[in-house]
Write a protein that holds these residues in place. Structure first.
Motif, PDB file in Angstrom:
ATOM      1  N   ASN A 318      28.747 -18.636   1.826  1.00  0.00           N
ATOM      2  CA  ASN A 318      28.441 -19.903   2.486  1.00  0.00           C
ATOM      3  C   ASN A 318      28.009 -20.981   1.491  1.00  0.00           C
ATOM      4  N   SER A 319      28.305 -20.780   0.214  1.00  0.00           N
ATOM      5  CA  SER A 319      27.894 -21.741  -0.808  1.00  0.00           C
ATOM      6  C   SER A 319      28.553 -23.105  -0.625  1.00  0.00           C
ATOM      7  N   GLY A 320      29.654 -23.153   0.125  1.00  0.00           N
ATOM      8  CA  GLY A 320      30.312 -24.430   0.402  1.00  0.00           C
ATOM      9  C   GLY A 320      29.437 -25.360   1.228  1.00  0.00           C
ATOM     10  N   ASP A 321      28.381 -24.818   1.863  1.00  0.00           N
ATOM     11  CA  ASP A 321      27.467 -25.639   2.658  1.00  0.00           C
ATOM     12  C   ASP A 321      26.429 -26.342   1.784  1.00  0.00           C
ATOM     13  N   ILE A 322      26.393 -26.020   0.488  1.00  0.00           N
ATOM     14  CA  ILE A 322      25.440 -26.647  -0.427  1.00  0.00           C
ATOM     15  C   ILE A 322      25.991 -27.993  -0.879  1.00  0.00           C
ATOM     16  N   SER A 323      25.223 -29.052  -0.661  1.00  0.00           N
ATOM     17  CA  SER A 323      25.685 -30.393  -1.018  1.00  0.00           C
ATOM     18  C   SER A 323      25.350 -30.774  -2.459  1.00  0.00           C
ATOM     19  N   HIS A 324      24.374 -30.079  -3.059  1.00  0.00           N
ATOM     20  CA  HIS A 324      24.011 -30.386  -4.438  1.00  0.00           C
ATOM     21  C   HIS A 324      25.232 -30.179  -5.340  1.00  0.00           C
ATOM     22  N   PRO A 325      25.487 -31.088  -6.291  1.00  0.00           N
ATOM     23  CA  PRO A 325      26.690 -30.975  -7.137  1.00  0.00           C
ATOM     24  C   PRO A 325      26.829 -29.637  -7.841  1.00  0.00           C
ATOM     25  N   GLN A 326      25.715 -29.014  -8.231  1.00  0.00           N
ATOM     26  CA  GLN A 326      25.822 -27.741  -8.951  1.00  0.00           C
ATOM     27  C   GLN A 326      26.194 -26.574  -8.038  1.00  0.00           C
ATOM     28  N   GLY A 327      26.133 -26.806  -6.729  1.00  0.00           N
ATOM     29  CA  GLY A 327      26.516 -25.756  -5.796  1.00  0.00           C
ATOM     30  C   GLY A 327      27.967 -25.355  -5.908  1.00  0.00           C
ATOM     31  N   GLU A 328      28.805 -26.251  -6.459  1.00  0.00           N
ATOM     32  CA  GLU A 328      30.229 -25.951  -6.575  1.00  0.00           C
ATOM     33  C   GLU A 328      30.519 -24.801  -7.532  1.00  0.00           C
ATOM     34  N   PHE A 329      29.523 -24.457  -8.376  1.00  0.00           N
ATOM     35  CA  PHE A 329      29.724 -23.380  -9.345  1.00  0.00           C
ATOM     36  C   PHE A 329      29.375 -22.000  -8.776  1.00  0.00           C
ATOM     37  N   ILE A 330      28.796 -21.957  -7.577  1.00  0.00           N
ATOM     38  CA  ILE A 330      28.422 -20.669  -6.970  1.00  0.00           C
ATOM     39  C   ILE A 330      29.650 -20.121  -6.255  1.00  0.00           C
ATOM     40  N   THR A 331      30.500 -19.469  -7.007  1.00  0.00           N
ATOM     41  CA  THR A 331      31.761 -18.943  -6.493  1.00  0.00           C
ATOM     42  C   THR A 331      31.969 -17.512  -6.991  1.00  0.00           C
ATOM     43  N   GLY A 332      32.867 -16.810  -6.316  1.00  0.00           N
ATOM     44  CA  GLY A 332      33.205 -15.473  -6.750  1.00  0.00           C
ATOM     45  C   GLY A 332      33.793 -15.457  -8.145  1.00  0.00           C
ATOM     46  N   GLU A 333      34.563 -16.487  -8.462  1.00  0.00           N
ATOM     47  CA  GLU A 333      35.180 -16.573  -9.787  1.00  0.00           C
ATOM     48  C   GLU A 333      34.125 -16.641 -10.893  1.00  0.00           C
ATOM     49  N   ASN A 334      33.010 -17.300 -10.609  1.00  0.00           N
ATOM     50  CA  ASN A 334      31.957 -17.474 -11.611  1.00  0.00           C
ATOM     51  C   ASN A 334      30.835 -16.447 -11.491  1.00  0.00           C
ATOM     52  N   ALA A 335      30.892 -15.598 -10.478  1.00  0.00           N
ATOM     53  CA  ALA A 335      29.742 -14.772 -10.109  1.00  0.00           C
ATOM     54  C   ALA A 335      29.146 -13.962 -11.251  1.00  0.00           C
ATOM     55  N   MET A 336      29.963 -13.485 -12.170  1.00  0.00           N
ATOM     56  CA  MET A 336      29.477 -12.604 -13.236  1.00  0.00           C
ATOM     57  C   MET A 336      29.053 -13.344 -14.504  1.00  0.00           C
ATOM     58  N   ASN A 337      29.198 -14.664 -14.532  1.00  0.00           N
ATOM     59  CA  ASN A 337      28.766 -15.416 -15.710  1.00  0.00           C
ATOM     60  C   ASN A 337      27.266 -15.223 -15.950  1.00  0.00           C
ATOM     61  N   GLY A 338      26.920 -14.846 -17.160  1.00  0.00           N
ATOM     62  CA  GLY A 338      25.511 -14.637 -17.485  1.00  0.00           C
ATOM     63  C   GLY A 338      24.999 -13.246 -17.186  1.00  0.00           C
TER      64      GLY A 338
END
Length: 359
Positions: A318-338
């Motif tokens: 449900n990260s698409g419900d986040i309006s903050h600009p950095q919310g766009e990075f909370i995706t499955g594609e990025n999930a393992m970064n870090g």
């Protein structure tokens, strides 16, 4: 900083021994700190079970108290706090756990959040991935004490160190910060650790400048009023707080030189990143900076596998419900970064494996 942190952990460990000896009487302290008595302290298990009997709505599988969980964020003027507020809202609105309630609270950010999880005062925390790695071995700000009760629960966004000064100041490079008044970030923050490392690269040590240990929000107000020479901020890109400051005061960003970058890379896990000129209206050229990952970690004491699974699922689906600009990075594609080198929270690992993010 290291002396301060070592002292804090020394007091913590001494207090733990006293509480273990005393047994009863620990409940009130835990309740006041967190509202969550189930933080893995065996000495209070019997009393916790009695309290939970009176409040079944706050229980989940594994007798985890879910009615007053806390997510540590950062200072109110940074990226963590507003983004963390939205993350908590998204999780609260979409989790399939009766009686669940998660609050995002202001804190000193990265190191502070990990310490609070270690102490049982917070259940989730936002942190730069590098301090999280140091905490596992008792290095850096965690000198002498290894933290072993948290797990990685996913990537949030890439953090970028941005060094701000007034455009009409005499400060044109980081080397000019010697003798200046500088906001280096709150104690226990990733910003402060990285700021000191960058200054060290230019031969600027503690005592060579007037340090303000505060978040970027307070620092921005001082720069606007002309009461502060510069501020470090490990923030998202672009950072709303910098955009807001630029409306009321002409500002510029200070680049990290090639020599400074080499020192940082040789002594940390930070990497180079170019801030494109079009990131802000006031930028006239690309700026060389450093970057790391902002990640979410969760306590393995107060959050069991089932609850960790539900939290991770609610956030990532449900990260698409986040309006903050950095919310766009909370995706499955990025999930393992870090995640490299960090223990995975069992619940998050189950969700990531189920979704194929671990492949």
């Amino acid at each position: 900083m290291k002396r301060k942190m070592t002292s804090m952990f020394g007091l913590l460990l001494t207090g733990s021994l006293v509480l273990a000896a005393c047994g009863d009487g620990n409940n009130d302290a835990n309740d006041n700190n967190n509202g969550n008595a189930d933080t893995g302290n065996n000495v209070t298990e019997e009393n916790n079970n009695e309290n939970n009997t009176d409040n079944n709505d706050g229980e989940a599988a594994g007798d985890v108290n879910v009615g007053n969980l806390q997510l540590g964020t950062g200072s109110t003027g940074g990226t963590y706090y507003p983004l963390g507020q939205e993350m908590a809202t998204v999780i609260n609105n979409n989790i399939d756990v009766d009686g669940f309630d998660l609050s995002a609270v202001s804190s000193g950010a990265s190191v502070d959040n990990i310490i609070s999880i270690f102490q049982g005062e917070m259940d989730l925390g936002m942190t730069v991935h590098l301090p999280a790695l140091e905490s596992l071995t008792g290095d850096g700000d965690f000198e002498g004490v290894a933290v072993d009760n948290f797990g990685f629960m996913g990537h949030i966004y890439p953090e970028v160190m941005q060094i701000v000064t007034a455009a009409d100041s005499d400060i044109e490079s980081i080397a000019d910060l010697e003798g200046a008044s500088i906001a280096i970030g709150p104690p226990g923050s990733g910003t402060q650790s990285a700021a000191k490392l960058i200054l060290e690269a230019y031969g600027i040590e503690d005592g060579d400048y007037e340090a303000y240990e505060e978040g970027f929000g307070d620092a921005a107000g001082r720069i606007q009023d002309g009461n502060l020479d510069a501020s470090f901020g490990l923030l998202g890109l672009p950072a709303g707080s910098i955009e807001e400051l630029a409306v009321s005061r002409d500002i510029r960003l200070l680049p990290v030189s090639d020599e400074g970058l080499q020192h940082v890379e040789d002594n940390s896990g930070y990497e180079a990143l170019t801030i494109p000129a079009d990131s802000y209206d006031f930028l006239e050229e690309d700026i060389q900076a450093i970057t790391a990952y902002a990640i979410l970690v969760g306590s393995t004491d107060s959050i069991d596998e089932d609850l960790g699974y539900e939290i991770t699922k609610a956030l990532y689906e449900n990260s698409g419900d986040i309006s903050h600009p950095q919310g766009e990075f909370i995706t499955g594609e990025n999930a393992m970064n870090g995640s490299d080198g960090l223990p995975m929270h069992p619940g998050a690992e189950r969700y990531f494996e189920e979704e194929g993010f671990l492949d």
